[in-house]
Design a protein around this motif. Structure first.
Motif, short mmCIF file in Angstrom:
data_model
loop_
_atom_site.label_atom_id
_atom_site.label_comp_id
_atom_site.label_asym_id
_atom_site.label_seq_id
_atom_site.Cartn_x
_atom_site.Cartn_y
_atom_site.Cartn_z
N GLN A 1 0.83 3.97 -2.57
CA GLN A 1 -0.51 4.65 -2.96
C GLN A 1 -0.72 5.78 -2.03
O GLN A 1 -1.68 6.60 -2.56
CB GLN A 1 -1.70 3.33 -2.43
CG GLN A 1 -1.70 2.10 -3.06
CD GLN A 1 -1.40 2.08 -4.58
OE1 GLN A 1 -2.15 2.75 -5.13
NE2 GLN A 1 -0.42 1.35 -5.16
N LEU A 2 -0.03 6.04 -1.14
CA LEU A 2 -0.24 7.15 -0.32
C LEU A 2 -0.39 8.46 -1.37
O LEU A 2 -1.25 9.35 -1.11
CB LEU A 2 0.81 7.52 0.48
CG LEU A 2 0.77 8.56 1.48
CD1 LEU A 2 -0.47 8.67 2.26
CD2 LEU A 2 1.95 8.52 2.46
N ARG B 1 -4.77 5.68 11.77
CA ARG B 1 -4.84 4.32 10.84
C ARG B 1 -6.16 3.90 11.04
O ARG B 1 -6.83 3.83 10.03
CB ARG B 1 -3.97 3.26 11.26
CG ARG B 1 -2.35 3.63 10.99
CD ARG B 1 -1.40 2.38 11.37
NE ARG B 1 -1.57 1.84 12.64
CZ ARG B 1 -0.70 1.93 13.50
NH1 ARG B 1 0.53 2.98 13.08
NH2 ARG B 1 -0.59 1.58 14.81
N ALA C 1 -3.66 8.61 -2.87
CA ALA C 1 -4.92 8.13 -2.40
C ALA C 1 -6.04 9.36 -2.31
O ALA C 1 -5.54 10.73 -2.41
CB ALA C 1 -4.88 7.97 -0.89
N ASN D 1 0.85 -1.14 -0.02
CA ASN D 1 0.04 0.02 -0.12
C ASN D 1 0.74 1.48 -0.08
O ASN D 1 0.35 2.24 -0.37
CB ASN D 1 -0.82 0.08 1.10
CG ASN D 1 -2.22 -0.54 0.75
OD1 ASN D 1 -2.64 -0.71 -0.07
ND2 ASN D 1 -2.99 -1.21 2.00
N LYS D 2 2.01 1.01 0.38
CA LYS D 2 2.92 2.39 0.80
C LYS D 2 3.05 3.26 -0.49
O LYS D 2 3.03 4.60 -0.45
CB LYS D 2 4.28 2.11 1.44
CG LYS D 2 5.22 1.50 0.25
CD LYS D 2 6.44 1.00 0.96
CE LYS D 2 7.28 0.40 0.08
NZ LYS D 2 8.38 -0.22 0.58
N ARG E 1 6.19 6.98 4.86
CA ARG E 1 4.87 7.69 5.34
C ARG E 1 4.69 9.26 5.58
O ARG E 1 3.86 9.81 5.63
CB ARG E 1 4.09 6.92 6.32
CG ARG E 1 3.95 5.52 6.07
CD ARG E 1 2.35 5.00 6.38
NE ARG E 1 2.28 3.74 5.82
CZ ARG E 1 1.23 3.66 4.91
NH1 ARG E 1 0.50 4.50 4.56
NH2 ARG E 1 1.03 2.37 4.60
N ASP F 1 -5.80 6.42 3.07
CA ASP F 1 -4.38 6.00 3.59
C ASP F 1 -3.90 7.00 4.61
O ASP F 1 -4.66 7.92 4.80
CB ASP F 1 -3.57 6.12 2.22
CG ASP F 1 -2.41 5.09 2.49
OD1 ASP F 1 -2.12 4.48 3.44
OD2 ASP F 1 -1.72 4.52 1.34
#
Ligand code: FAD
Length: 348
Positions: free
Chosen positions: A226-227, A250, A230, A223-224, A276, A259
């Motif tokens: 995607q930030l 979260r 998002a 997923n990282k 992040r 995200d």
């Protein structure tokens, strides 16, 4: 100063004067075009129109790569032409064959400007191509323009973000720049728009390539990446007081289908991983909704989030700088409000 820039431009060696057109390297990730390449086509279109030249996308891949579908997408995002290089040795990205092929393409077709996304792949490729071509590369740009001397003016933050500098490649060609994902807006797709295809004859021997792909390992946190893209992002700052309270960030992100991320001190304190981090030295985001909890809104954070459509700030201090640019400000304790919001959205 513009005067000395113009004087230096006259010294552009004869061999570079035939360089023309704007190229965008099209990055293909998991069989799809990386969105930053499409964002660059939108920006490249403006530069090409200003210069009165052609905009082209450059596609490099293996014989099984979806280059026909990619060409359509590139034309429909504003390119006039697609330059294609295919070869079995280009199946997976490796610096040596990719940089050799892109360098050969530049030497043959002579683009005046070459743009790449400032992704892991783009940064790696741009550096080696610029070095081989002995030309300039401005990395991590936030703005591109054409100046009065028809030169690329590539602007990027410097001195830790306290200044913006504009860099010119005066005496060599192509002028190269990388641009971070999400800094430029996505151009609208024009279905049915078509352009030219220009194939490139690749001369590569697998034996000449020093790196070999042995196997691929899946990304542990898929997923990282995607930030940056998002639609909804919830972020925490030092106001959350402890790493345990990041669970509230979260949880709200999860219930909203978004995200999560945070400010830089949280990375420095080990409360969250570096990928992040949101802001000037982290990710640039452009979500539809950005919720900042316990974040003061320092300039280095602001530049990474101000492209969001709706910024909601939760802060106990009514004087916090984030309220200067947030669309909705809530003066409240984020440690209490975040779980209450999560609960309320969960019930809906
Ligand atoms: P603080 O500034 O300490 O703010 C905490 C906020 O929480 C305060 O406004 C406070 O009022 C509020 N608060 C306290 N308790 C509560 C509560 N219970 N509920 C709600 N609110 C509360 N920063 C980034 O974020 N991204 C970057 O990419 C980045 N790059 C940088 C690059 C350089 C070269 C430098 C020098 C700095 C960079 N910074 C970056 C750091 C930046 O300058 C700020 O220091 C940082 O953003 C501050 O983080 P913060 O808002 O979490 O903390």
């Amino acid at each position: 100063a513009p005067a000395s820039r113009a004087a230096m431009k006259k010294e552009l060696p004869e061999r570079f004067r035939s360089y023309k057109n704007v190229w965008v390297f099209i990055e293909i990730e998991h069989g799809e075009i990386h969105p930053v390449s499409l964002e660059l086509l939108g920006e490249g279109r403006k530069l090409a129109d200003k210069l009165g030249v052609e905009l082209a996308g450059v596609l490099i891949g293996g014989e099984r790569a979806p280059l026909a579908e990619a060409s359509t997408e590139v034309w429909e995002h504003g390119a006039d032409a697609v330059y294609i290089a295919t070869h079995a040795a280009l199946e997976h990205y490796r610096n040596d064959p990719y940089s050799r092929v892109l360098t050969d393409m530049v030497n043959e077709f002579k683009p005046e400007i070459l743009l790449l996304g400032a992704t892991v792949l783009g940064r790696d490729l741009a550096g080696s191509v610029a070095t081989t071509l002995l030309t300039g590369l401005t990395a991590d740009c936030t703005e591109l323009a054409i100046d009065d001397d028809r030169c690329l003016a590539a602007t990027r933050p410097t001195f830790g973000g306290s200044l913006l500098c504009t860099i010119y490649t005066l005496n060599t060609r192509p002028q190269m720049a990388t641009v971070r994902p999400r800094v430029m807006s996505m151009p609208p797709r024009q279905p049915g728009r078509k352009g030219r295809t220009v194939p490139f004859r690749v001369s590569l021997r697998e034996d000449d390539i020093v790196t070999k792909v042995l196997r691929f390992l899946p990304d542990r946190d898929s997923n990282k990446a995607q930030l940056a893209y998002a639609d909804i992002v919830v972020a925490g700052g030092l106001g959350l007081k402890s790493p345990e309270n990041m669970q509230h960030v979260r949880a709200l992100a999860s219930v909203l289908g978004g995200d999560w991320g945070g400010s830089r001190p949280l990375v420095q304190k080990g409360w969250m991983p570096a990928d992040r981090q949101i802001g000037q030295t982290g990710k640039t985001i452009r979500p539809k909704l950005y919720i900042a909890a316990g974040i003061s809104g320092a300039i280095q954070h602001r530049v990474g989030v101000e492209g969001a459509d709706l910024i909601v700030a939760i802060n106990t201090d009514p004087q916090a700088p984030i309220f200067d640019f947030a669309h909705v400000g809530v003066v409240a304790d984020a440690i209490e409000l975040l779980p209450a919001l999560t609960e309320a959205f969960r019930k809906r």
